[in-house]
Design a protein around this motif. Structure first.
Motif, PDB file in Angstrom:
ATOM      1  N   SER A 276       0.817  -1.205   0.000  1.00 37.29           N
ATOM      2  CA  SER A 276       0.000   0.000   0.000  1.00 37.29           C
ATOM      3  C   SER A 276       0.855   1.261   0.000  1.00 37.29           C
ATOM      4  CB  SER A 276      -0.914  -0.010   1.235  1.00 37.29           C
ATOM      5  OG  SER A 276      -1.627   1.180   1.328  1.00 37.29           O
TER       6      SER A 276
ATOM      7  N   SER B  72      -8.741   3.212  -4.835  1.00 36.30           N
ATOM      8  CA  SER B  72      -8.266   2.077  -5.601  1.00 36.30           C
ATOM      9  C   SER B  72      -7.573   1.042  -4.705  1.00 36.30           C
ATOM     10  CB  SER B  72      -7.322   2.569  -6.700  1.00 36.30           C
ATOM     11  OG  SER B  72      -7.061   1.548  -7.632  1.00 36.30           O
ATOM     12  N   TRP B  73      -6.928   0.073  -5.318  1.00 39.84           N
ATOM     13  CA  TRP B  73      -6.443  -1.107  -4.607  1.00 39.84           C
ATOM     14  C   TRP B  73      -5.332  -0.819  -3.608  1.00 39.84           C
ATOM     15  CZ3 TRP B  73      -1.428  -2.661  -5.225  1.00 39.84           C
ATOM     16  CH2 TRP B  73      -0.743  -2.193  -6.346  1.00 39.84           C
TER      17      TRP B  73
ATOM     18  N   SER C 176      -5.624  -1.946   0.207  1.00 34.43           N
ATOM     19  CA  SER C 176      -4.584  -2.794   0.768  1.00 34.43           C
ATOM     20  C   SER C 176      -4.161  -2.286   2.149  1.00 34.43           C
ATOM     21  CB  SER C 176      -3.384  -2.834  -0.185  1.00 34.43           C
ATOM     22  OG  SER C 176      -2.345  -3.597   0.343  1.00 34.43           O
TER      23      SER C 176
END
Length: 180
Positions: A39, A140-141, A145
């Motif tokens: 992240s 977003s990811w 995360s």
């Protein structure tokens, strides 16, 4: 005639509840480290039309540039780096506890993982407040995360805390034949 015999122990020596909690806490800490480092290092915290952005760079049309200093972004980045660092320290301490039977630093290890969780919570909440009101921005990811690392840190802290409580209670009832 019945003769009393003790029950056979587990095939893995020392894998009682305490050792299982310590091993589980170490595994959870390892997973938290992976998600947190992923992240922190990637630039997909938010997506917007034409690009994406992270803590360190803003990418528009395939061209990435460093983000100028913004207070909330700097606080988020600092908290994420401190959380990742403390999580690495917690993981090393957890590995030492698992590898050395006599080491009883469970409370310190759990406090480090709880501190890591608090730093993550501060970073992610601040970033959420900064960007949630924007209508054309989607998380977003990389951002998710970071949120995924949070419960792993907290659960790792609880595992080491519970294992330390078992150590404390085992010391208190020292003469009884228990297999914790």
């Amino acid at each position: 005639m019945y003769v009393w015999a003790p029950l056979p122990r587990s095939s893995l020596p020392g894998m009682g509840v305490k050792r299982s909690l310590q091993s589980g806490g170490t595994l959870l800490g390892f997973l938290a480290n992976i998600f947190m480092l992923l992240s922190t290092a990637t630039n997909y915290w938010i997506r917007f039309p034409g690009g994406h952005s992270g803590l360190w760079q803003d990418c528009n049309g395939g061209i990435c540039s460093n983000i100028p200093c913004q207070t909330m972004l700097a606080v988020t980045g600092a908290c994420m780096v401190l959380a990742a660092g403390s999580s690495i320290v917690g993981l090393v301490m957890g590995l030492r506890i698992v590898c050395h039977e006599g080491d009883s630093r469970g409370r310190t290890t759990s406090a480090i993982f709880f501190l890591c969780g608090l730093l993550l919570l501060i970073a992610l909440t601040g970033y959420t407040v900064k960007n949630a009101w924007k209508s054309d921005v989607f998380f977003s990811w990389s951002y998710f995360s970071g949120w995924l690392a949070l419960p792993f840190c907290i659960l790792a802290g609880f595992c080491f805390l519970m294992a330390d409580m078992i150590v404390q209670s085992t010391d208190a009832i020292g003469g009884f034949p228990v297999c914790l």
